[in-house]
Design a protein around this motif. Structure first.
Motif, PDB file in Angstrom:
ATOM      1  N   GLY A 353       0.834  -1.194   0.000  1.00 37.81           N
ATOM      2  CA  GLY A 353       0.000   0.000   0.000  1.00 37.81           C
ATOM      3  C   GLY A 353       0.868   1.241   0.000  1.00 37.81           C
ATOM      4  N   VAL A 354       0.231   2.373  -0.071  1.00 36.54           N
ATOM      5  CA  VAL A 354       0.924   3.657  -0.096  1.00 36.54           C
ATOM      6  C   VAL A 354       0.823   4.299   1.283  1.00 36.54           C
ATOM      7  CG1 VAL A 354       0.994   5.971  -1.115  1.00 36.54           C
ATOM      8  CG2 VAL A 354       0.470   3.976  -2.545  1.00 36.54           C
ATOM      9  N   ILE A 355       1.973   4.589   1.857  1.00 39.27           N
ATOM     10  CA  ILE A 355       2.029   5.282   3.147  1.00 39.27           C
ATOM     11  C   ILE A 355       2.118   6.781   2.882  1.00 39.27           C
ATOM     12  CG2 ILE A 355       3.378   5.642   5.246  1.00 39.27           C
ATOM     13  CD1 ILE A 355       2.010   2.991   5.227  1.00 39.27           C
ATOM     14  N   THR A 356       1.300   7.543   3.581  1.00 41.08           N
ATOM     15  CA  THR A 356       1.284   8.996   3.445  1.00 41.08           C
ATOM     16  C   THR A 356       1.517   9.641   4.803  1.00 41.08           C
ATOM     17  OG1 THR A 356      -0.296   8.861   1.628  1.00 41.08           O
ATOM     18  CG2 THR A 356      -0.055  10.996   2.688  1.00 41.08           C
ATOM     19  N   ILE A 357       2.390  10.621   4.824  1.00 46.23           N
ATOM     20  CA  ILE A 357       2.629  11.440   6.016  1.00 46.23           C
ATOM     21  C   ILE A 357       2.329  12.879   5.635  1.00 46.23           C
ATOM     22  CG2 ILE A 357       4.336  12.212   7.705  1.00 46.23           C
ATOM     23  CD1 ILE A 357       5.838   9.614   7.249  1.00 46.23           C
ATOM     24  N   SER A 358       1.533  13.563   6.454  1.00 46.94           N
ATOM     25  CA  SER A 358       1.142  14.920   6.093  1.00 46.94           C
ATOM     26  C   SER A 358       0.989  15.792   7.328  1.00 46.94           C
ATOM     27  CB  SER A 358      -0.179  14.905   5.314  1.00 46.94           C
ATOM     28  OG  SER A 358      -1.218  14.385   6.106  1.00 46.94           O
TER      29      SER A 358
END
Length: 420
Positions: A353-358
């Motif tokens: 999956g795609v990990i996103t940090i924001s």
């Protein structure tokens, strides 16, 4: 001499008797193959003519003026040379017609076949034929098939542009309407733990709008679009203290001019702000401007992480007619504020999956009374099935004062997001 001409004159008498008196001034015979074939006059399929018969038919149907000079050419078997040097249009047309008839027709035009001919040149072959050299030449009429029924015309409608079905935008807030689909925030539903007060049961945040509709196009590069929207933020608590209940209905306007410095994008809205019980009544308006091309980072990569950031300048105004349950709004009649929206995010695909940090910060400074100043900061991490997925599972920490309802929050949230 008369005796030698008698058989020929008898052979020619039948066709000549059908020629009217005006035939002496006949115009040249047409030279198109289709009409020349008609002059050969095949009465039935399979009918055949010898070379002599074919020559007689051509001479008899040429509309010739039978004078002494012409009869002498026929008798001396020099009609071909006579026709080659004659200035009589009818005689010249006879030579032209003979050349066309003796030439091998194209398959698509053929109504007859010709046996092998000796003279290779078409003109020489026609002169020899009219002179009487008809050996080895015959004509056989081909059985003509009835014309096929006309093929029905297949009308293929012109392929125009496919009709565009106007869709909906579902995102976190109305400010997402100016972003590309993959950069919009997710409308979320989640559970949260407030560190400063009671346990919160429900947190919902969404903005729903019709896809921006073209309102005006002042130039080729500049356009103005508008879209009606509804925005809803809800935060319920057991104690009822420090709830967030904001329902906003309005119209937004999006201005774009990619050719201006920074590819300017302007956003504005006029809206009515209340709550889901319709207790509050606040008229609000705001304007935002963003320059995508002068952002500190725009889709840069660092150690495999795709980076994105945004910076927008915002001003807003509110006229508070009924504060509802908001204690801070009860202290205000109106406010005019300026501020900014900041955002930074990074994502990477790990296969599963795609990990996103924001992270983000939205701040407003009340220019008039300073009572409506506020700002809210958040940071979080999320998981999506793929980079373009519209589903997200996220955990986020948020702290500060909400922009619209001016409620203080300090919370950790686990939420499920979806966007269109």
């Amino acid at each position: 001499m008369i005796r030698r001409l008698l058989p020929l004159l008898v052979g020619l008498s039948a066709p000549l008797c059908l020629v009217p008196a005006l035939a002496q001034a006949a115009t040249p015979a047409p030279t198109t193959l289709e009409r020349l074939y008609d002059k050969v006059a095949c009465e039935a399929a399979g009918q055949s003519f010898s070379g002599v018969d074919l020559r007689q038919r051509l001479i008899g149907q040429a509309g010739l003026t039978m004078n002494g000079e012409l009869l002498s050419a026929i008798e001396s078997r020099s009609l071909g040379q006579f026709a080659a040097h004659s200035s009589d249009p009818a005689v010249t047309a006879l030579l032209t017609a003979t050349m066309a008839v003796l030439s091998t027709p194209a398959p698509s035009e053929a109504r007859f076949t010709l046996a092998s001919q000796t003279a290779p040149d078409a003109r020489a072959r026609a002169i020899a034929f009219l002179n009487g050299d008809t050996d080895g030449i015959s004509l056989a009429c081909i059985a003509t098939s009835p014309p096929p029924p006309p093929t029905p015309a297949v009308v293929v409608p012109a392929k125009g542009p496919a009709p565009h079905r106007r869709g909906l935008i579902l995102a976190d807030s109305k400010n997402d309407f100016i972003k590309p689909p993959r950069e919009r925030g997710f409308a979320t539903l989640g559970f949260e733990e407030d560190k400063a007060a009671d346990t919160r049961l429900l947190n919902a945040s969404l903005a729903l709008a019709i896809e921006p509709i073209l309102f005006a196009k002042p130039s080729e590069a500049t356009e103005l679009r508008w879209t009606p929207f509804v925005q809803y933020n809800r935060r319920a608590a057991r104690s009822g203290r420090e709830e967030v209940n904001d329902l906003t209905l309005g119209n937004s306007f999006i201005f774009r001019n990619p050719k201006q410095a920074g590819g300017a994008i302007g956003f504005g809205s006029m809206a009515f702000q209340t709550d889901d019980a319709a207790k509050a009544a606040v008229w609000v308006g705001d304007a935002l401007i963003d320059f995508p091309r002068v952002r500190p980072c725009t889709r840069r990569d660092a150690l495999g992480w795709a980076m994105r950031c945004n910076l927008s300048i915002v001003v807003d105004y509110a006229d508070v007619q009924d504060p509802g349950d908001s204690q801070k709004l009860a202290e205000l009649d109106a406010y005019f504020r300026g501020g900014m929206n900041l955002g930074l995010s990074a994502e990477q695909d790990f296969g599963f999956g795609v990990i996103t940090i924001s992270s983000s910060y939205n701040g407003r400074y009340d220019i008039t009374s300073r009572k409506a100043s506020g700002g809210i900061f958040s940071v979080g991490a999320g998981l999506r099935p793929s980079a373009g997925s519209n589903i997200s599972l996220e955990t986020r920490y948020t702290r500060g004062t909400t922009i619209n309802t001016l409620v203080d929050v300090d919370k950790i949230t686990l939420r499920l997001g979806y966007r269109l």
